[in-house]
Design a protein around this motif. Structure first.
Motif, PDB file in Angstrom:
ATOM      1  N   LEU A  87       0.827  -1.208   0.000  1.00  0.00           N
ATOM      2  CA  LEU A  87       0.000   0.000   0.000  1.00  0.00           C
ATOM      3  C   LEU A  87       0.860   1.257   0.000  1.00  0.00           C
ATOM      4  O   LEU A  87       0.548   2.236  -0.677  1.00  0.00           O
ATOM      5  CB  LEU A  87      -0.955  -0.008   1.196  1.00  0.00           C
ATOM      6  N   SER A  88       1.947   1.224   0.744  1.00  0.00           N
ATOM      7  CA  SER A  88       2.859   2.367   0.778  1.00  0.00           C
ATOM      8  C   SER A  88       3.460   2.617  -0.599  1.00  0.00           C
ATOM      9  O   SER A  88       3.503   3.753  -1.077  1.00  0.00           O
ATOM     10  CB  SER A  88       3.960   2.120   1.809  1.00  0.00           C
ATOM     11  N   ASP A  89       3.925   1.545  -1.243  1.00  0.00           N
ATOM     12  CA  ASP A  89       4.517   1.684  -2.579  1.00  0.00           C
ATOM     13  C   ASP A  89       3.512   2.244  -3.576  1.00  0.00           C
ATOM     14  O   ASP A  89       3.847   3.100  -4.401  1.00  0.00           O
ATOM     15  CB  ASP A  89       5.045   0.329  -3.069  1.00  0.00           C
ATOM     16  N   GLN A  90       2.267   1.773  -3.492  1.00  0.00           N
ATOM     17  CA  GLN A  90       1.243   2.248  -4.420  1.00  0.00           C
ATOM     18  C   GLN A  90       0.922   3.721  -4.172  1.00  0.00           C
ATOM     19  O   GLN A  90       0.704   4.488  -5.118  1.00  0.00           O
ATOM     20  CB  GLN A  90      -0.010   1.379  -4.297  1.00  0.00           C
ATOM     21  N   ARG A  91       0.892   4.122  -2.903  1.00  0.00           N
ATOM     22  CA  ARG A  91       0.634   5.534  -2.591  1.00  0.00           C
ATOM     23  C   ARG A  91       1.768   6.408  -3.111  1.00  0.00           C
ATOM     24  O   ARG A  91       1.529   7.458  -3.718  1.00  0.00           O
ATOM     25  CB  ARG A  91       0.482   5.755  -1.085  1.00  0.00           C
ATOM     26  N   LEU A  92       3.000   5.988  -2.868  1.00  0.00           N
ATOM     27  CA  LEU A  92       4.147   6.776  -3.333  1.00  0.00           C
ATOM     28  C   LEU A  92       4.140   6.915  -4.852  1.00  0.00           C
ATOM     29  O   LEU A  92       4.404   8.002  -5.380  1.00  0.00           O
ATOM     30  CB  LEU A  92       5.450   6.147  -2.846  1.00  0.00           C
ATOM     31  N   ALA A  93       3.841   5.827  -5.552  1.00  0.00           N
ATOM     32  CA  ALA A  93       3.799   5.875  -7.014  1.00  0.00           C
ATOM     33  C   ALA A  93       2.701   6.831  -7.490  1.00  0.00           C
ATOM     34  O   ALA A  93       2.920   7.623  -8.406  1.00  0.00           O
ATOM     35  CB  ALA A  93       3.565   4.481  -7.579  1.00  0.00           C
ATOM     36  N   ALA A  94       1.555   6.771  -6.838  1.00  0.00           N
ATOM     37  CA  ALA A  94       0.441   7.635  -7.244  1.00  0.00           C
ATOM     38  C   ALA A  94       0.700   9.094  -6.893  1.00  0.00           C
ATOM     39  O   ALA A  94       0.477   9.990  -7.705  1.00  0.00           O
ATOM     40  CB  ALA A  94      -0.855   7.158  -6.590  1.00  0.00           C
ATOM     41  N   ASP A  95       1.179   9.341  -5.679  1.00  0.00           N
ATOM     42  CA  ASP A  95       1.330  10.719  -5.204  1.00  0.00           C
ATOM     43  C   ASP A  95       2.552  11.433  -5.781  1.00  0.00           C
ATOM     44  O   ASP A  95       2.506  12.643  -5.989  1.00  0.00           O
ATOM     45  CB  ASP A  95       1.422  10.755  -3.678  1.00  0.00           C
ATOM     46  N   TYR A  96       3.627  10.699  -6.015  1.00  0.00           N
ATOM     47  CA  TYR A  96       4.877  11.372  -6.378  1.00  0.00           C
ATOM     48  C   TYR A  96       5.412  11.039  -7.763  1.00  0.00           C
ATOM     49  O   TYR A  96       6.242  11.765  -8.288  1.00  0.00           O
ATOM     50  CB  TYR A  96       5.953  11.064  -5.334  1.00  0.00           C
ATOM     51  N   GLN A  97       4.950   9.931  -8.343  1.00  0.00           N
ATOM     52  CA  GLN A  97       5.463   9.549  -9.644  1.00  0.00           C
ATOM     53  C   GLN A  97       4.413   9.653 -10.750  1.00  0.00           C
ATOM     54  O   GLN A  97       4.703   9.371 -11.901  1.00  0.00           O
ATOM     55  CB  GLN A  97       6.021   8.117  -9.583  1.00  0.00           C
ATOM     56  N   GLY A  98       3.200  10.029 -10.376  1.00  0.00           N
ATOM     57  CA  GLY A  98       2.149  10.164 -11.368  1.00  0.00           C
ATOM     58  C   GLY A  98       1.650   8.838 -11.910  1.00  0.00           C
ATOM     59  O   GLY A  98       0.942   8.797 -12.911  1.00  0.00           O
ATOM     60  N   ASP A  99       2.017   7.728 -11.261  1.00  0.00           N
ATOM     61  CA  ASP A  99       1.569   6.403 -11.688  1.00  0.00           C
ATOM     62  C   ASP A  99       0.335   6.042 -10.872  1.00  0.00           C
ATOM     63  O   ASP A  99       0.439   5.554  -9.757  1.00  0.00           O
ATOM     64  CB  ASP A  99       2.682   5.377 -11.467  1.00  0.00           C
ATOM     65  N   PHE A 100      -0.824   6.308 -11.431  1.00  0.00           N
ATOM     66  CA  PHE A 100      -2.064   6.100 -10.696  1.00  0.00           C
ATOM     67  C   PHE A 100      -2.520   4.655 -10.715  1.00  0.00           C
ATOM     68  O   PHE A 100      -3.447   4.287 -10.023  1.00  0.00           O
ATOM     69  CB  PHE A 100      -3.173   6.992 -11.254  1.00  0.00           C
ATOM     70  N   GLY A 101      -1.852   3.832 -11.509  1.00  0.00           N
ATOM     71  CA  GLY A 101      -2.213   2.427 -11.596  1.00  0.00           C
ATOM     72  C   GLY A 101      -3.457   2.218 -12.447  1.00  0.00           C
ATOM     73  O   GLY A 101      -4.065   3.152 -12.948  1.00  0.00           O
ATOM     74  N   GLU A 102      -3.790   0.973 -12.587  1.00  0.00           N
ATOM     75  CA  GLU A 102      -4.986   0.588 -13.331  1.00  0.00           C
ATOM     76  C   GLU A 102      -6.156   0.486 -12.362  1.00  0.00           C
ATOM     77  O   GLU A 102      -5.978   0.433 -11.152  1.00  0.00           O
ATOM     78  CB  GLU A 102      -4.745  -0.767 -14.010  1.00  0.00           C
ATOM     79  N   GLU A 103      -7.338   0.413 -12.902  1.00  0.00           N
ATOM     80  CA  GLU A 103      -8.531   0.297 -12.067  1.00  0.00           C
ATOM     81  C   GLU A 103      -8.445  -0.931 -11.164  1.00  0.00           C
ATOM     82  O   GLU A 103      -8.789  -0.875  -9.985  1.00  0.00           O
ATOM     83  CB  GLU A 103      -9.775   0.229 -12.946  1.00  0.00           C
ATOM     84  N   GLY A 104      -7.946  -2.033 -11.702  1.00  0.00           N
ATOM     85  CA  GLY A 104      -7.804  -3.256 -10.902  1.00  0.00           C
ATOM     86  C   GLY A 104      -6.820  -3.090  -9.763  1.00  0.00           C
ATOM     87  O   GLY A 104      -7.002  -3.668  -8.683  1.00  0.00           O
ATOM     88  N   ASP A 105      -5.756  -2.296  -9.984  1.00  0.00           N
ATOM     89  CA  ASP A 105      -4.779  -2.041  -8.922  1.00  0.00           C
ATOM     90  C   ASP A 105      -5.418  -1.253  -7.786  1.00  0.00           C
ATOM     91  O   ASP A 105      -5.184  -1.533  -6.615  1.00  0.00           O
ATOM     92  CB  ASP A 105      -3.580  -1.248  -9.460  1.00  0.00           C
ATOM     93  N   ALA A 106      -6.214  -0.269  -8.132  1.00  0.00           N
ATOM     94  CA  ALA A 106      -6.886   0.540  -7.115  1.00  0.00           C
ATOM     95  C   ALA A 106      -7.885  -0.315  -6.341  1.00  0.00           C
ATOM     96  O   ALA A 106      -7.993  -0.200  -5.116  1.00  0.00           O
ATOM     97  CB  ALA A 106      -7.576   1.739  -7.758  1.00  0.00           C
ATOM     98  N   ARG A 107      -8.598  -1.194  -7.037  1.00  0.00           N
ATOM     99  CA  ARG A 107      -9.541  -2.094  -6.359  1.00  0.00           C
ATOM    100  C   ARG A 107      -8.783  -2.998  -5.385  1.00  0.00           C
ATOM    101  O   ARG A 107      -9.225  -3.235  -4.274  1.00  0.00           O
ATOM    102  CB  ARG A 107     -10.279  -2.934  -7.409  1.00  0.00           C
ATOM    103  N   MET A 108      -7.613  -3.490  -5.810  1.00  0.00           N
ATOM    104  CA  MET A 108      -6.810  -4.339  -4.953  1.00  0.00           C
ATOM    105  C   MET A 108      -6.322  -3.562  -3.730  1.00  0.00           C
ATOM    106  O   MET A 108      -6.318  -4.086  -2.617  1.00  0.00           O
ATOM    107  CB  MET A 108      -5.618  -4.925  -5.715  1.00  0.00           C
ATOM    108  N   SER A 109      -5.937  -2.303  -3.930  1.00  0.00           N
ATOM    109  CA  SER A 109      -5.519  -1.464  -2.801  1.00  0.00           C
ATOM    110  C   SER A 109      -6.646  -1.334  -1.789  1.00  0.00           C
ATOM    111  O   SER A 109      -6.423  -1.434  -0.577  1.00  0.00           O
ATOM    112  CB  SER A 109      -5.103  -0.068  -3.274  1.00  0.00           C
ATOM    113  N   LEU A 110      -7.850  -1.104  -2.284  1.00  0.00           N
ATOM    114  CA  LEU A 110      -9.000  -0.981  -1.390  1.00  0.00           C
ATOM    115  C   LEU A 110      -9.232  -2.276  -0.618  1.00  0.00           C
ATOM    116  O   LEU A 110      -9.455  -2.250   0.592  1.00  0.00           O
ATOM    117  CB  LEU A 110     -10.254  -0.618  -2.181  1.00  0.00           C
ATOM    118  N   ASP A 111      -9.168  -3.398  -1.306  1.00  0.00           N
ATOM    119  CA  ASP A 111      -9.378  -4.685  -0.644  1.00  0.00           C
ATOM    120  C   ASP A 111      -8.280  -4.956   0.387  1.00  0.00           C
ATOM    121  O   ASP A 111      -8.557  -5.443   1.485  1.00  0.00           O
ATOM    122  CB  ASP A 111      -9.419  -5.807  -1.673  1.00  0.00           C
ATOM    123  N   GLN A 112      -7.034  -4.627   0.031  1.00  0.00           N
ATOM    124  CA  GLN A 112      -5.927  -4.832   0.961  1.00  0.00           C
ATOM    125  C   GLN A 112      -6.059  -3.938   2.184  1.00  0.00           C
ATOM    126  O   GLN A 112      -5.843  -4.379   3.315  1.00  0.00           O
ATOM    127  CB  GLN A 112      -4.593  -4.572   0.255  1.00  0.00           C
TER     128      GLN A 112
END
Length: 133
Positions: A87-112
């Motif tokens: 979750l930390s890695d995904q937040r850092l990628a989204a907030d600082y690298q502009g990598d918002f991920g795919e819809e499935g990645d965001a769904r997985m983040s929510l589930d995690q």
């Protein structure tokens, strides 16, 4: 902030993540999912007597304390430490690298994040009810 307030913050972060996901704001969904876990980790650490001043001043410090004081001694499963790191890695990628991920990645983040918060809540409640006996 006391544990119940941090749990409330975790619940609000999950709700906000769900809303953001629902409107297609994947960056915010990933970020809020991480913060739900972050707030829940604070709850777990406070349940073993760790106070604000000893939790570290950084996100990595909080993750390290969570792993060292809760996972390593066996209070909580190793899987939670792994989820927290993801979750930390995904937040850092989204907030600082502009990598918002795919819809499935965001769904997985929510589930995690939901699984992380639920596991911490169950552990804290069990710990609290045992202490009351």
């Amino acid at each position: 902030m006391i544990s119940s307030e941090w749990l409330g913050a975790a619940d609000k972060a999950l709700a906000t993540a769900e809303f953001a996901y629902g409107i297609g704001d994947l960056r915010s969904a990933n970020s809020r999912a991480y913060y739900a876990a972050f707030y829940a980790a604070r709850v777990a650490l406070s349940a073993i007597g760790e106070h604000e001043r000893s939790l570290g001043k950084t996100h990595s410090g909080l993750r390290a304390a969570f792993a060292e004081l809760l996972v390593k001694p066996g209070h909580l499963p190793k899987e939670l430490s792994r989820l927290f790191a993801i979750l930390s890695d995904q937040r850092l990628a989204a907030d600082y690298q502009g990598d918002f991920g795919e819809e499935g990645d965001a769904r997985m983040s929510l589930d995690q994040a939901r699984a992380f918060v639920a596991a911490v809540r169950a552990w804290v409640e069990t710990r609290h009810s045992v202490a009351q006996v």
